[in-house]
Design an enzyme around this catalytic site. Structure first.
Site, PDB file in Angstrom:
ATOM      1  N   GLU A  17      26.267 -14.789  -7.478  1.00  0.00           N
ATOM      2  CA  GLU A  17      27.032 -13.719  -8.130  1.00  0.00           C
ATOM      3  C   GLU A  17      27.653 -12.714  -7.177  1.00  0.00           C
ATOM      4  O   GLU A  17      28.733 -12.189  -7.451  1.00  0.00           O
ATOM      5  CB  GLU A  17      26.141 -12.969  -9.137  1.00  0.00           C
ATOM      6  N   GLU A  75      19.011 -18.771 -13.450  1.00  0.00           N
ATOM      7  CA  GLU A  75      18.093 -17.718 -13.895  1.00  0.00           C
ATOM      8  C   GLU A  75      17.221 -18.232 -15.042  1.00  0.00           C
ATOM      9  O   GLU A  75      16.046 -17.902 -15.122  1.00  0.00           O
ATOM     10  CB  GLU A  75      18.878 -16.475 -14.310  1.00  0.00           C
TER      11      GLU A  75
END
Length: 174
Positions: A46, A25
């Site tokens: 995730e 990210e």
């Protein structure tokens, strides 16, 4: 991450090892991503833990590769090799050598351009997805005209003219 996105200078991520979840990210907040080829993973896995990307991945990845591709990547939770990530648009370039060396080469090229021009390009491109086309075209046109009459712009255009850039043997180096 907001600092990477808002600073006027382009930010280059040189990736040379696993960058999943928050680490990936962070790279999405950078303007350019260069990955070293290797046996490691990139992406947003995730969902495999019953989570979701929590540091901007659901917002930045769609802006990078499009909504459908981002949804597929995030929902499937499959991390990718650097070459796979490049093919899917998650990184811009995968190199056989050191990612940092290639990132520095790109940085040297960028630093040869007027900083004002780079800052305007970065701001306009980052704002393009959030701005209706007509609203984005007006500042682009105004900044283009401003840069055309700047000392740096005029000098570079004169340099290009003297190099006869319309010939097949043209050079774009100033």
């Amino acid at each position: 991450m907001a600092l990477c996105e808002t600073m006027p200078k382009p930010v280059i991520a040189a990736i040379s090892g696993t960058a999943i979840a928050g680490a990936f990210e962070f790279t999405l907040a950078c303007d350019l991503r260069v990955a070293e080829d290797g046996d490691y993973l990139l992406g947003l896995p995730e969902v495999n833990l019953g989570l979701l990307p929590g540091a901007g991945g659901t917002q930045r990845l769609p802006r990078t590769i499009g909504t459908s591709a981002a949804l597929m990547h995030i929902l499937m939770g499959v991390a990718l090799s650097p070459r796979e990530a490049e093919r899917k648009g998650l990184v811009h370039l995968t190199v056989d050598g050191k990612a940092l060396d290639q990132a520095m080469e790109i940085a040297r090229r960028l630093v040869s351009f007027p900083a004002e021009s780079l800052a305007h390009v970065k701001r306009l491109v980052h704002g393009a997805m959030d701005t209706p086309l007509a609203q984005g075209l007006a500042p682009e046109r105004n900044l283009f005209l401003k840069l055309c009459v700047s000392d740096a712009g005029l000098a570079r255009m004169r340099s290009y003219d003297s190099k006869k850039i319309t010939s097949p043997n043209r050079s774009f180096e100033v």
